[in-house]
Motif scaffolding. Structure first.
Motif, PDB file in Angstrom:
ATOM      1  N   UNK A 188     -10.227  61.685 -15.523  1.00 22.39           N
ATOM      2  CA  UNK A 188     -10.918  60.539 -16.509  1.00 22.39           C
ATOM      3  C   UNK A 188     -11.882  59.618 -15.745  1.00 22.39           C
ATOM      4  N   UNK A 189     -11.538  59.032 -14.558  1.00 21.80           N
ATOM      5  CA  UNK A 189     -12.935  58.114 -13.962  1.00 21.80           C
ATOM      6  C   UNK A 189     -14.096  59.308 -13.473  1.00 21.80           C
ATOM      7  N   UNK A 190     -13.735  60.599 -12.925  1.00 22.73           N
ATOM      8  CA  UNK A 190     -15.097  61.250 -12.837  1.00 22.73           C
ATOM      9  C   UNK A 190     -15.739  61.494 -14.058  1.00 22.73           C
ATOM     10  N   UNK A 191     -15.223  61.716 -15.129  1.00 26.17           N
ATOM     11  CA  UNK A 191     -15.884  61.825 -16.652  1.00 26.17           C
ATOM     12  C   UNK A 191     -16.665  60.668 -16.676  1.00 26.17           C
ATOM     13  N   UNK A 192     -16.060  59.434 -16.646  1.00 30.26           N
ATOM     14  CA  UNK A 192     -16.725  58.160 -16.824  1.00 30.26           C
ATOM     15  C   UNK A 192     -17.881  58.110 -15.937  1.00 30.26           C
ATOM     16  N   UNK A 193     -17.866  58.384 -14.773  1.00 34.56           N
ATOM     17  CA  UNK A 193     -19.016  58.218 -13.828  1.00 34.56           C
ATOM     18  C   UNK A 193     -19.976  59.188 -14.016  1.00 34.56           C
ATOM     19  N   UNK A 194     -19.705  60.343 -14.289  1.00 38.96           N
ATOM     20  CA  UNK A 194     -20.568  61.618 -14.511  1.00 38.96           C
ATOM     21  C   UNK A 194     -21.391  61.041 -15.861  1.00 38.96           C
TER      22      UNK A 194
END
Ligand SMILES: *[C@@H]1O[C@H](CO)[C@@H](O)[C@H](O)[C@H]1NC(C)=O
Ligand SMILES: *[C@@H]1O[C@H](CO)[C@@H](O)[C@H](O)[C@H]1NC(C)=O
Ligand SMILES: *[C@@H]1O[C@H](CO)[C@@H](O)[C@H](O)[C@H]1NC(C)=O
Length: 365
Positions: A299-305
């Motif tokens: 989830x955080x990776x997606x938000x960042x990307x």
């Protein structure tokens, strides 16, 4: 006389402004307190399960940064640093998809046409250039709420009425199918695109429980129209009078001629057709595939990307909550014939292979 009218009006405005300021501060305080997670059911995510609570900060620009409560600050310090340096896992997932898509033996199970059905599954956030393909039973409602807020129809996630989240007339979250052919092409080519998957069989168990056993939202058609339709065609024991059993469901899904019933069920089939059929992962070049089992990192990776991590925050997902539960899978498939389970696997093999889920040999042999 005009002055007389204006003066009280001005004062009125000032009071309104003051009240608005208090309201904004109050909302932030509420938001910071609200990061408590409630899980009613470990398997399904009903609309009430705010496991992916994301607080957007549309007012951030108007307020000094340091006045924000700790909890709603952008989240980069919450992230373990090593994850920032390890996007390798995500690249490997994309690489796996590319390889499986090239496998001719799996062609029918990995490919689909980018039809209106697929374009209906994909939601558009033009403001941040994001496309999100909806795959039920992996916390999708939360992602939809995020995009609704980012699109600006509602100022915060808490203010979106539950009735509106899935009402695409009102929620300001258009489907990709609502754009012109050129508009679709342009967005598919240039936007950040993602979706979330989970173990295919566990997903089917979750869908079965959510739609036919608990049915937390009021959707009577699953039990009163769809279930009888499945039972009529697939129940093995004709003297059995109980409501739909997982076995009936498995026999329907594994039937090579399942489309005959699918057509009668309309879009409700999104809860159990393959990820391939929903999102066309071989035809559309997705930027990130999230896994439910590792959502805590994904989830955080997606938000960042997606470039929206400074606009939305998320809570830590309690450890273990998204973990694959083999005991549960075994329990549900207990008593179902190997033949039926193998037919089911034969249909979902594409999903298993594309997303790197292990073949469930303990069920098949
Ligand atoms: C794929 O589907 C086509 C048409 O339905 C069929 O003719 C073909 O044999 C299938 N290929 C495989 C590998 O199953
Ligand atoms: C069929 O269902 C009935 C009613 O539940 C049960 O009594 C019977 O044993 C079942 N027959 C078989 C072959 O499973
Ligand atoms: C796995 O599922 C079983 C049966 O539903 C349940 O009793 C058990 O608590 C679950 N285990 C975990 C780790 O969630």
């Amino acid at each position: 006389r005009i002055i007389e009218w204006l003066v009280p009006d001005n004062m009125h405005h000032q009071w309104l402004l003051l009240a608005a300021c208090f309201w904004v501060i109050f909302m932030f305080m509420v938001a910071s307190k609200f990061i408590t997670l409630t899980f009613k059911d470990l398997d399904g995510y009903s609309t009430k399960q705010e496991f992916l609570f994301l607080t957007t900060m549309p007012e951030a620009g108007k307020m000094p940064e340091e006045k924000l409560p700790e909890d709603v600050k952008p989240t980069e310090n919450v992230l373990p640093k090593n994850q920032l340096d390890q996007p390798l896992m995500y690249l490997e997932r994309l690489e796996l998809i590319r390889n499986v898509c090239r496998d001719e033996a799996l062609r029918n199970l990995s490919h689909t046409t980018v039809s209106k059905f697929v374009l209906d599954r994909i939601f558009v956030c033009d403001k941040h250039k994001i496309l999100f393909c909806q795959t039920p039973k992996v916390g999708n409602t939360q992602w939809k709420k995020v995009l609704i807020v980012l699109n600006g129809a509602f100022p915060s996630i808490e203010e979106i009425p539950e009735s509106v989240v899935h009402d695409h007339e009102k929620n300001g979250l258009p489907r990709l199918s609502s754009f012109s052919r050129a508009g679709v092409q342009k967005r598919l080519k240039t936007y950040f695109k993602f979706f979330i998957v989970r173990d295919p069989f566990e997903r089917l168990i979750s869908a079965f429980k959510d739609k036919f056993v608990h049915n937390p939202r009021f959707e009577p058609w699953y039990r009163h129209e769809i279930a009888p339709g499945i039972i009529r065609k697939y129940r093995r024991n004709r003297t059995e009078t109980r409501g739909i059993q997982f076995e009936d469901f498995v026999r329907y899904l594994g039937d090579p001629n399942h489309r005959w019933l699918d057509l009668q069920f309309g879009d409700h089939i999104i809860h159990w057709v393959t990820y391939v059929e929903l999102c066309a992962p071989c035809e559309i070049k997705y930027s990130v595939i999230g896994h439910h089992e590792t959502l805590e990192e994904d989830a955080p990776y997606i938000l960042r990307e997606a470039g929206i991590d400074h606009l939305v925050s998320y809570p830590t997902i309690p450890p273990g909550i998204t973990v694959y539960n083999r005991t549960k899978v075994e329990h549900y498939f207990l008593g179902i014939s190997k033949r039926d389970i193998r037919r089911l696997y034969a249909r979902f093999e594409g999903d298993f292979k594309l997303f790197g889920y292990q073949k469930p040999d303990f069920l098949l042999n």
